[in-house]
Write a protein that holds these residues in place. Structure first.
Motif, PDB file in Angstrom:
ATOM      1  N   MET A   1       0.829  -1.209   0.000  1.00  0.00           N
ATOM      2  CA  MET A   1       0.000   0.000   0.000  1.00  0.00           C
ATOM      3  C   MET A   1       0.867   1.264   0.000  1.00  0.00           C
ATOM      4  O   MET A   1       0.531   2.269  -0.632  1.00  0.00           O
ATOM      5  N   LYS A   2       1.984   1.206   0.705  1.00  0.00           N
ATOM      6  CA  LYS A   2       2.902   2.347   0.713  1.00  0.00           C
ATOM      7  C   LYS A   2       3.562   2.508  -0.650  1.00  0.00           C
ATOM      8  O   LYS A   2       3.717   3.624  -1.145  1.00  0.00           O
ATOM      9  N   LEU A   3       3.945   1.391  -1.267  1.00  0.00           N
ATOM     10  CA  LEU A   3       4.573   1.433  -2.595  1.00  0.00           C
ATOM     11  C   LEU A   3       3.625   2.045  -3.630  1.00  0.00           C
ATOM     12  O   LEU A   3       4.022   2.881  -4.446  1.00  0.00           O
ATOM     13  N   THR A   4       2.373   1.627  -3.597  1.00  0.00           N
ATOM     14  CA  THR A   4       1.392   2.094  -4.583  1.00  0.00           C
ATOM     15  C   THR A   4       0.801   3.467  -4.238  1.00  0.00           C
ATOM     16  O   THR A   4       0.054   4.032  -5.037  1.00  0.00           O
ATOM     17  N   GLU A   5       1.110   3.963  -3.019  1.00  0.00           N
ATOM     18  CA  GLU A   5       0.585   5.234  -2.505  1.00  0.00           C
ATOM     19  C   GLU A   5      -0.925   5.196  -2.264  1.00  0.00           C
ATOM     20  O   GLU A   5      -1.570   6.234  -2.139  1.00  0.00           O
ATOM     21  N   CYS A   6      -1.495   3.993  -2.204  1.00  0.00           N
ATOM     22  CA  CYS A   6      -2.927   3.889  -1.908  1.00  0.00           C
ATOM     23  C   CYS A   6      -3.233   4.433  -0.515  1.00  0.00           C
ATOM     24  O   CYS A   6      -4.300   5.017  -0.286  1.00  0.00           O
ATOM     25  N   ASP A   7      -2.294   4.231   0.433  1.00  0.00           N
ATOM     26  CA  ASP A   7      -2.511   4.747   1.779  1.00  0.00           C
ATOM     27  C   ASP A   7      -2.587   6.275   1.776  1.00  0.00           C
ATOM     28  O   ASP A   7      -3.384   6.890   2.479  1.00  0.00           O
ATOM     29  N   LYS A   8      -1.789   6.906   0.923  1.00  0.00           N
ATOM     30  CA  LYS A   8      -1.795   8.368   0.817  1.00  0.00           C
ATOM     31  C   LYS A   8      -3.113   8.872   0.228  1.00  0.00           C
ATOM     32  O   LYS A   8      -3.659   9.895   0.665  1.00  0.00           O
ATOM     33  N   HIS A   9      -3.650   8.147  -0.749  1.00  0.00           N
ATOM     34  CA  HIS A   9      -4.936   8.521  -1.342  1.00  0.00           C
ATOM     35  C   HIS A   9      -6.060   8.409  -0.310  1.00  0.00           C
ATOM     36  O   HIS A   9      -6.958   9.251  -0.267  1.00  0.00           O
TER      37      HIS A   9
ATOM     38  N   VAL B   1      -0.711   9.765   8.226  1.00  0.00           N
ATOM     39  CA  VAL B   1      -1.816  10.662   8.578  1.00  0.00           C
ATOM     40  C   VAL B   1      -1.287  12.020   9.048  1.00  0.00           C
ATOM     41  O   VAL B   1      -1.780  13.069   8.658  1.00  0.00           O
ATOM     42  N   GLY B   2      -0.258  11.959   9.893  1.00  0.00           N
ATOM     43  CA  GLY B   2       0.275  13.193  10.473  1.00  0.00           C
ATOM     44  C   GLY B   2       0.832  14.162   9.455  1.00  0.00           C
ATOM     45  O   GLY B   2       0.696  15.379   9.602  1.00  0.00           O
ATOM     46  N   SER B   3       1.433  13.641   8.404  1.00  0.00           N
ATOM     47  CA  SER B   3       2.030  14.510   7.392  1.00  0.00           C
ATOM     48  C   SER B   3       0.970  15.366   6.698  1.00  0.00           C
ATOM     49  O   SER B   3       1.287  16.415   6.129  1.00  0.00           O
ATOM     50  N   ILE B   4      -0.285  14.934   6.752  1.00  0.00           N
ATOM     51  CA  ILE B   4      -1.382  15.700   6.138  1.00  0.00           C
ATOM     52  C   ILE B   4      -2.217  16.420   7.199  1.00  0.00           C
ATOM     53  O   ILE B   4      -2.477  17.614   7.100  1.00  0.00           O
ATOM     54  N   LEU B   5      -2.599  15.696   8.260  1.00  0.00           N
ATOM     55  CA  LEU B   5      -3.512  16.278   9.245  1.00  0.00           C
ATOM     56  C   LEU B   5      -2.860  17.313  10.149  1.00  0.00           C
ATOM     57  O   LEU B   5      -3.501  18.317  10.505  1.00  0.00           O
ATOM     58  N   ILE B   6      -1.622  17.083  10.562  1.00  0.00           N
ATOM     59  CA  ILE B   6      -0.985  18.033  11.479  1.00  0.00           C
ATOM     60  C   ILE B   6      -0.839  19.419  10.833  1.00  0.00           C
ATOM     61  O   ILE B   6      -1.251  20.429  11.417  1.00  0.00           O
TER      62      ILE B   6
ATOM     63  N   GLU C   1      -0.071  20.275   0.986  1.00  0.00           N
ATOM     64  CA  GLU C   1       0.000  20.287  -0.476  1.00  0.00           C
ATOM     65  C   GLU C   1      -1.267  19.677  -1.067  1.00  0.00           C
ATOM     66  O   GLU C   1      -1.797  18.692  -0.565  1.00  0.00           O
ATOM     67  N   GLU C   2      -1.774  20.278  -2.116  1.00  0.00           N
ATOM     68  CA  GLU C   2      -2.956  19.738  -2.779  1.00  0.00           C
ATOM     69  C   GLU C   2      -2.585  18.426  -3.455  1.00  0.00           C
ATOM     70  O   GLU C   2      -1.563  18.320  -4.128  1.00  0.00           O
ATOM     71  N   PHE C   3      -3.402  17.457  -3.238  1.00  0.00           N
ATOM     72  CA  PHE C   3      -3.104  16.123  -3.755  1.00  0.00           C
ATOM     73  C   PHE C   3      -4.350  15.604  -4.447  1.00  0.00           C
ATOM     74  O   PHE C   3      -5.426  15.563  -3.849  1.00  0.00           O
ATOM     75  N   LYS C   4      -4.217  15.226  -5.702  1.00  0.00           N
ATOM     76  CA  LYS C   4      -5.378  14.757  -6.452  1.00  0.00           C
ATOM     77  C   LYS C   4      -5.683  13.310  -6.060  1.00  0.00           C
ATOM     78  O   LYS C   4      -4.891  12.402  -6.304  1.00  0.00           O
ATOM     79  N   VAL C   5      -6.841  13.134  -5.473  1.00  0.00           N
ATOM     80  CA  VAL C   5      -7.211  11.812  -4.945  1.00  0.00           C
ATOM     81  C   VAL C   5      -7.887  10.964  -6.009  1.00  0.00           C
ATOM     82  O   VAL C   5      -8.774  11.433  -6.728  1.00  0.00           O
ATOM     83  N   ASN C   6      -7.443   9.715  -6.093  1.00  0.00           N
ATOM     84  CA  ASN C   6      -8.100   8.720  -6.944  1.00  0.00           C
ATOM     85  C   ASN C   6      -8.987   7.874  -6.027  1.00  0.00           C
ATOM     86  O   ASN C   6      -8.476   7.150  -5.171  1.00  0.00           O
ATOM     87  N   PRO C   7     -10.315   7.959  -6.162  1.00  0.00           N
ATOM     88  CA  PRO C   7     -11.220   7.249  -5.246  1.00  0.00           C
ATOM     89  C   PRO C   7     -10.969   5.744  -5.187  1.00  0.00           C
ATOM     90  O   PRO C   7     -11.082   5.132  -4.123  1.00  0.00           O
ATOM     91  N   LEU C   8     -10.655   5.127  -6.345  1.00  0.00           N
ATOM     92  CA  LEU C   8     -10.401   3.688  -6.347  1.00  0.00           C
ATOM     93  C   LEU C   8      -9.173   3.349  -5.521  1.00  0.00           C
ATOM     94  O   LEU C   8      -9.166   2.386  -4.746  1.00  0.00           O
ATOM     95  N   LYS C   9      -8.116   4.144  -5.686  1.00  0.00           N
ATOM     96  CA  LYS C   9      -6.896   3.909  -4.906  1.00  0.00           C
ATOM     97  C   LYS C   9      -7.153   4.123  -3.418  1.00  0.00           C
ATOM     98  O   LYS C   9      -6.597   3.425  -2.572  1.00  0.00           O
ATOM     99  N   ALA C  10      -8.007   5.095  -3.112  1.00  0.00           N
ATOM    100  CA  ALA C  10      -8.324   5.378  -1.710  1.00  0.00           C
ATOM    101  C   ALA C  10      -9.080   4.224  -1.047  1.00  0.00           C
ATOM    102  O   ALA C  10      -8.968   4.007   0.161  1.00  0.00           O
TER     103      ALA C  10
END
Length: 423
Positions: A70-78, A119-124, A220-229
């Motif tokens: 999940m970290k490799l594919t960045e799905c966790d980030k989405h 989570v912290g890198s975005i929420l904090i 940073e604005e990040f374009k979310v892919n719903p399927l990856k999320a």
């Protein structure tokens, strides 16, 4: 023998608190106690048996392999980015929502430090940009990192399930209502702390933060892919729908759910299968060395306690007294986790030695085992030396002790709530 064993146990936990290698300390202390107890072969037999445990090893290793993919594919980030968008529109409920989002995401990403980083890198930065005090922003995310306590991916739930002779989802379904209620108590107290300290959302702090120019780099604005999320949630959904309690799907094992999630992730992200395979097995290897290794060492430690007569002595003290067992199961792992930064060693030692005899204290194995592992996770979520705390402190640029000050009351309230709910 019992006095000598007690001294060895105290010295072992003192060494863990001093940051000596946990597996070395537990295995060494267990082996020493087995030798003094006249059964040195028991230590090696226990070690070998736990190394190839037919339910714990596949469960824990495949979860970590899935996490690495999940970290490799960045799905966790989405996933994190898609949910964090809610925060920006809910300023008045910012702190409660940030905690709850972290808590629920931690179920899907069960590593406390890994969740804190993702989570912290975005929420904090998001919380700070809304004017939440930096130390409070970091405390909120750290406080939410005990959500993994009801995850099938944590090492403790399979361990308790094995002791109770049930499947993992039965344990989770049993403890989930108490965990959800306690999470609400936790965030209520933490929000009250923020209000009293006047560290909630503030226009002045928001403007100061914006003036520093940090938000543009951090939020940073990040374009979310719903399927990856959705991919990181798939194994959890499969396990719930396939559990005996829900039974919408046929019974789904943890390894099957995790491998299904990996395959879905490859299809959705079109990641190179060779790279994903390497990451999956790297994660499995890391899980075996760190998590399974700790379980093996803790099993030798509990075997040593039994050889020295300590286990029987503790059982006799607790026998017939549910209150003593509850206090020991709650505050033992909790206090050691605060001091050492890890609730795993204390919870595994307690559950290995004492929890199998829960019925002697008027409790069930599932309740006592869940109590010990939950309070260990809660203690870690206020420890200034925990990996997750150091990650959050770094993101907010504050001292870890500042987070401990803010999380102390919410975590203490959570431990007391668990004691009452599992009583």
């Amino acid at each position: 023998m019992q006095i000598m064993g007690g001294i060895i146990v105290i010295l072992a936990f003192a060494a863990i608190i001093k940051k000596y290698e946990t597996r070395m300390v537990l295995f060494g202390a267990g082996l020493l106690m087995c030798i003094i107890g006249g059964v040195p072969d028991t230590a090696i037999t226990t070690f070998s048996k736990q190394m190839v445990h037919n339910s714990l090893v596949p469960t824990i290793c495949t979860v970590m392999g899935f996490s690495y993919v999940m970290k490799l594919t960045e799905c966790d980030k989405h996933l994190v980015s898609s949910i964090s968008g809610v925060l920006k529109k809910s300023r008045i409920f910012l702190i409660p929502l940030a905690f709850l989002l972290t808590w629920w995401i931690n179920i899907a990403i069960p590593s406390a430090a890994g969740c804190a980083a993702a989570v912290g890198s975005i929420l904090i930065p998001t919380l700070m940009a809304a004017g939440v005090h930096p130390a409070m922003a970091a405390s909120v995310v750290l406080a939410g990192t005990w959500g993994s306590a009801i995850s099938p991916g944590t090492s403790h739930n399979p361990f308790v399930a094995d002791l109770a002779g049930v499947d993992v989802m039965t344990v989770i379904m049993n403890e989930a209502p108490a965990a959800i209620i306690t999470s609400l108590i936790c965030i209520t107290v933490l929000t009250a702390v923020a209000v009293v300290r006047k560290e909630g959302p503030s226009e002045d702090r928001a403007q100061a933060y914006l003036a520093e120019g940090e938000d543009s780099a951090a939020v940073e604005e990040f374009k979310v892919n719903p399927l990856k999320a959705l991919v990181p949630l798939v194994p959890l959904i499969l396990l719930i729908l396939g559990s005996k309690q829900i039974a919408v799907l046929p019974l789904v094992s943890v390894p099957m759910a995790m491998i299904s999630g990996v395959l879905l992730g490859l299809l959705v992200t079109l990641t190179n299968p060779q790279e994903a395979t390497k990451k999956f097995f790297e994660g499995m290897g890391n899980a075996y060395g760190s998590v399974v290794g700790l379980i093996v060492a803790a099993a030798v430690f509990t075997a040593g306690m039994k050889a020295m007569g300590l286990t029987d002595a503790l059982i006799n003290v607790m026998k017939g007294s549910e209150s003593i067992a509850q206090i020991a199961g709650a505050f033992g792992p909790f206090i050691i986790a605060i001091i050492s930064g890890s609730g795993d060693a204390a919870a595994l030692a307690f559950n290995g030695a004492i929890t199998p005899h829960a019925t002697d204290f008027g409790m069930t194995i599932m309740n006592l085992g869940s109590l010990a592992q939950m309070t260990g996770a809660i203690g870690r979520s206020m420890s200034p030396v925990a990996g997750a705390a150091i990650v959050c402190a770094g993101l907010a640029k504050v001292s870890p002790m500042e987070m401990t000050k803010r999380n102390a009351l919410p975590m203490l309230a959570s431990v007391i709530a668990f004691m009452v709910l599992f009583g």
